[in-house]
Motif scaffolding. Structure first.
Motif, PDB file in Angstrom:
ATOM      1  N   TRP A 266       2.602  21.011  14.169  1.00 17.62           N
ATOM      2  CA  TRP A 266       2.950  20.287  12.946  1.00 17.62           C
ATOM      3  C   TRP A 266       3.999  21.056  12.157  1.00 17.62           C
ATOM      4  CZ3 TRP A 266       2.126  21.965   7.858  1.00 17.62           C
ATOM      5  CH2 TRP A 266       2.411  21.018   6.867  1.00 17.62           C
ATOM      6  N   TRP A 267       3.819  22.367  12.079  1.00 18.00           N
ATOM      7  CA  TRP A 267       4.760  23.206  11.330  1.00 18.00           C
ATOM      8  C   TRP A 267       6.157  23.160  11.968  1.00 18.00           C
ATOM      9  CZ3 TRP A 267       3.690  26.337   7.018  1.00 18.00           C
ATOM     10  CH2 TRP A 267       4.706  27.196   6.645  1.00 18.00           C
ATOM     11  N   PHE A 268       6.201  23.267  13.308  1.00 20.31           N
ATOM     12  CA  PHE A 268       7.477  23.247  14.007  1.00 20.31           C
ATOM     13  C   PHE A 268       8.175  21.903  13.818  1.00 20.31           C
ATOM     14  CE2 PHE A 268       9.936  22.245  17.840  1.00 20.31           C
ATOM     15  CZ  PHE A 268      10.835  23.307  17.844  1.00 20.31           C
ATOM     16  N   ALA A 269       7.418  20.819  13.953  1.00 20.22           N
ATOM     17  CA  ALA A 269       8.005  19.484  13.798  1.00 20.22           C
ATOM     18  C   ALA A 269       8.527  19.282  12.383  1.00 20.22           C
ATOM     19  CB  ALA A 269       6.960  18.413  14.136  1.00 20.22           C
ATOM     20  N   ARG A 270       7.783  19.776  11.399  1.00 20.78           N
ATOM     21  CA  ARG A 270       8.192  19.634  10.005  1.00 20.78           C
ATOM     22  C   ARG A 270       9.472  20.417   9.722  1.00 20.78           C
ATOM     23  NH1 ARG A 270       6.525  22.450   5.309  1.00 20.78           N
ATOM     24  NH2 ARG A 270       6.660  21.191   3.403  1.00 20.78           N
ATOM     25  N   GLU A 271       9.537  21.666  10.217  1.00 24.32           N
ATOM     26  CA  GLU A 271      10.726  22.481   9.992  1.00 24.32           C
ATOM     27  C   GLU A 271      11.937  21.904  10.712  1.00 24.32           C
ATOM     28  OE1 GLU A 271      11.076  25.032   7.943  1.00 24.32           O
ATOM     29  OE2 GLU A 271       9.013  24.647   7.291  1.00 24.32           O
ATOM     30  N   LYS A 272      11.717  21.367  11.928  1.00 21.44           N
ATOM     31  CA  LYS A 272      12.825  20.771  12.678  1.00 21.44           C
ATOM     32  C   LYS A 272      13.358  19.542  11.957  1.00 21.44           C
ATOM     33  CE  LYS A 272      14.106  19.198  17.304  1.00 21.44           C
ATOM     34  NZ  LYS A 272      13.624  18.945  18.690  1.00 21.44           N
ATOM     35  N   ALA A 273      12.457  18.732  11.422  1.00 21.17           N
ATOM     36  CA  ALA A 273      12.891  17.544  10.684  1.00 21.17           C
ATOM     37  C   ALA A 273      13.649  17.942   9.430  1.00 21.17           C
ATOM     38  CB  ALA A 273      11.672  16.695  10.306  1.00 21.17           C
ATOM     39  N   ARG A 274      13.211  19.015   8.777  1.00 28.41           N
ATOM     40  CA  ARG A 274      13.904  19.476   7.578  1.00 28.41           C
ATOM     41  C   ARG A 274      15.305  19.987   7.928  1.00 28.41           C
ATOM     42  NH1 ARG A 274      10.572  23.465   4.009  1.00 28.41           N
ATOM     43  NH2 ARG A 274       9.499  21.478   3.640  1.00 28.41           N
ATOM     44  N   GLU A 275      15.424  20.708   9.040  1.00 33.11           N
ATOM     45  CA  GLU A 275      16.740  21.193   9.455  1.00 33.11           C
ATOM     46  C   GLU A 275      17.682  20.036   9.750  1.00 33.11           C
ATOM     47  OE1 GLU A 275      16.174  23.738  12.770  1.00 33.11           O
ATOM     48  OE2 GLU A 275      15.175  25.345  11.634  1.00 33.11           O
ATOM     49  N   GLN A 276      17.150  18.991  10.393  1.00 32.91           N
ATOM     50  CA  GLN A 276      17.982  17.824  10.690  1.00 32.91           C
ATOM     51  C   GLN A 276      18.433  17.146   9.403  1.00 32.91           C
ATOM     52  OE1 GLN A 276      15.516  15.452  13.253  1.00 32.91           O
ATOM     53  NE2 GLN A 276      16.007  16.648  15.102  1.00 32.91           N
ATOM     54  N   GLU A 277      17.529  17.055   8.406  1.00 29.01           N
ATOM     55  CA  GLU A 277      17.905  16.448   7.137  1.00 29.01           C
ATOM     56  C   GLU A 277      18.975  17.280   6.430  1.00 29.01           C
ATOM     57  OE1 GLU A 277      14.382  15.972   4.865  1.00 29.01           O
ATOM     58  OE2 GLU A 277      13.553  14.397   6.146  1.00 29.01           O
ATOM     59  N   ASP A 278      18.824  18.611   6.474  1.00 28.14           N
ATOM     60  CA  ASP A 278      19.822  19.489   5.846  1.00 28.14           C
ATOM     61  C   ASP A 278      21.169  19.354   6.533  1.00 28.14           C
ATOM     62  OD1 ASP A 278      17.893  20.354   4.120  1.00 28.14           O
ATOM     63  OD2 ASP A 278      17.426  22.196   5.240  1.00 28.14           O
ATOM     64  N   GLN A 279      21.117  19.249   7.873  1.00 28.43           N
ATOM     65  CA  GLN A 279      22.359  19.117   8.632  1.00 28.43           C
ATOM     66  C   GLN A 279      23.056  17.804   8.288  1.00 28.43           C
ATOM     67  OE1 GLN A 279      21.826  19.455  12.847  1.00 28.43           O
ATOM     68  NE2 GLN A 279      24.008  19.427  13.307  1.00 28.43           N
ATOM     69  N   LYS A 280      22.295  16.721   8.173  1.00 32.26           N
ATOM     70  CA  LYS A 280      22.875  15.441   7.809  1.00 32.26           C
ATOM     71  C   LYS A 280      23.471  15.501   6.398  1.00 32.26           C
ATOM     72  CE  LYS A 280      19.908  12.543  10.704  1.00 32.26           C
ATOM     73  NZ  LYS A 280      18.852  11.478  10.698  1.00 32.26           N
ATOM     74  N   ALA A 281      22.770  16.191   5.520  1.00 28.06           N
ATOM     75  CA  ALA A 281      23.259  16.306   4.141  1.00 28.06           C
ATOM     76  C   ALA A 281      24.562  17.084   4.086  1.00 28.06           C
ATOM     77  CB  ALA A 281      22.209  16.989   3.263  1.00 28.06           C
ATOM     78  N   ARG A 282      24.675  18.155   4.903  1.00 31.46           N
ATOM     79  CA  ARG A 282      25.911  18.923   4.945  1.00 31.46           C
ATOM     80  C   ARG A 282      27.061  18.113   5.522  1.00 31.46           C
ATOM     81  NH1 ARG A 282      22.326  23.208   6.431  1.00 31.46           N
ATOM     82  NH2 ARG A 282      22.753  22.806   8.632  1.00 31.46           N
ATOM     83  N   GLN A 283      26.746  17.343   6.577  1.00 35.11           N
ATOM     84  CA  GLN A 283      27.775  16.504   7.181  1.00 35.11           C
ATOM     85  C   GLN A 283      28.248  15.429   6.200  1.00 35.11           C
ATOM     86  OE1 GLN A 283      25.951  15.005  10.750  1.00 35.11           O
ATOM     87  NE2 GLN A 283      26.282  16.909  11.910  1.00 35.11           N
ATOM     88  N   GLY A 284      27.293  14.896   5.412  1.00 35.65           N
ATOM     89  CA  GLY A 284      27.665  13.897   4.434  1.00 35.65           C
ATOM     90  C   GLY A 284      28.539  14.454   3.335  1.00 35.65           C
ATOM     91  N   SER A 285      28.250  15.700   2.924  1.00 37.53           N
ATOM     92  CA  SER A 285      29.067  16.339   1.878  1.00 37.53           C
ATOM     93  C   SER A 285      30.464  16.674   2.367  1.00 37.53           C
ATOM     94  CB  SER A 285      28.375  17.611   1.375  1.00 37.53           C
ATOM     95  OG  SER A 285      28.234  18.542   2.425  1.00 37.53           O
ATOM     96  N   ASP A 286      30.568  16.994   3.711  1.00 35.57           N
ATOM     97  CA  ASP A 286      31.884  17.299   4.291  1.00 35.57           C
ATOM     98  C   ASP A 286      32.728  16.025   4.372  1.00 35.57           C
ATOM     99  OD1 ASP A 286      31.115  19.886   4.503  1.00 35.57           O
ATOM    100  OD2 ASP A 286      30.507  19.731   6.633  1.00 35.57           O
TER     101      ASP A 286
END
Length: 286
Positions: A266-286
């Motif tokens: 559960w912890w790994f899945a949660r952290e992976k989902a958070r990383e994907q959200e952060d990555q999408k947010a960075r791509q959106g800001s770029d």
């Protein structure tokens, strides 16, 4: 399962949701900034601070009440009346701050405002268990139930459960705060309504009605002695039999390992989902 223990946990949750306890949320969030292990550690330290105040208070009340065990019937009547009166006070928002009666509480508040890190979480826990005019009647009700539990240790346990009733929902709210949105946060704060020109808070009214109901139940069941059990006796016996069958040490090890693996997944899945959200947010800001 003892009804008094359940009532103590519910009381802690309702104390957290009471109007004045909304001030606790910013202070709590201020000490648990972050997520994951940091949030867990600070929440545990916060709970330790709360228990350090509540449990000795419960033990003292329980030990004092044991001196009057021979007057059990009058104690039950008085306790029921106190619960009903506190319920009425809660409904009308006529609370009181128990922390004001504790020597040195002002000094602890000052140290809390200046402290940082885990020390701040500990001090915040020390002050949060008793603080809050809205929570005063609720704490008084739980202490009343604890005093009539018949055991100082049971009384202390009930106060610890009361603290858990505040900390567990607080931890869940902290985890889900960003996902709740404006509407969800508004639901947590509760609503008010007006009757005959007087304003009432929904949570206070619900809490007060429950306290009055417990008081009436306390009176009519001889201090909950004759109250129906939450879990039937047959079910309890079945659970005990199953627990005995599962008492093998290898089964315990397998269960612990399985739970640990599930938590890690559960912890790994949660952290992976958070990383994907952060990555999408960075791509959106770029």
């Amino acid at each position: 399962m003892d009804i008094g223990v359940v009532a103590a946990f519910i009381g802690g949750t309702l104390a957290l949701l009471s109007p004045c306890s909304a001030l606790l949320l910013p202070a709590y969030f201020g000490t648990v900034v972050g997520s994951g292990a940091r949030l867990v550690v600070h929440s545990l330290v916060f709970f330790v601070g709360m228990v350090a105040v509540l449990v000795p208070l419960g033990l003292g009340v329980g030990a004092l009440a044991q001196l009057f065990n021979e007057y059990r019937t009058p104690m039950i009547i008085v306790a029921a009346i106190v619960l009903i009166v506190l319920g009425v006070l809660q409904i009308f928002g006529l609370g009181f701050d128990v922390a004001r009666w504790v020597p040195g509480s002002d000094a602890v508040h000052e140290r809390t405002s200046m402290a940082t890190g885990l020390v701040k979480s500990l001090l915040l826990g020390l002050t949060s268990g008793l603080a809050g005019a809205c929570a005063g009647p609720i704490l008084g009700s739980v202490l009343t139930l604890a005093a009539t539990s018949g055991s100082a240790w049971m009384s202390g346990l009930m106060m610890a459960v009361y603290g858990a009733g505040m900390v567990v929902p607080l931890f869940v709210i902290a985890v889900l705060w960003q996902r709740l949105g404006t509407r969800g946060r508004g639901v947590l704060r509760g609503r008010t309504f007006t009757v005959a020109g007087r304003e009432f808070h929904v949570v206070s009214v619900i809490t007060g009605v429950l306290m009055i109901a417990v008081g009436v139940l306390f009176w009519t069941t001889n201090g909950l002695v004759t109250a129906p059990q939450l879990v039937p006796l047959e079910t309890q016996m079945w659970l005990q039999t199953q627990a005995a069958a599962l008492s093998d040490v290898w089964i315990d090890i397998i269960v612990i390992v399985a739970v640990a693996l599930l938590l890690l997944w559960w912890w790994f899945a949660r952290e992976k989902a958070r990383e994907q959200e952060d990555q999408k947010a960075r791509q959106g800001s770029d």
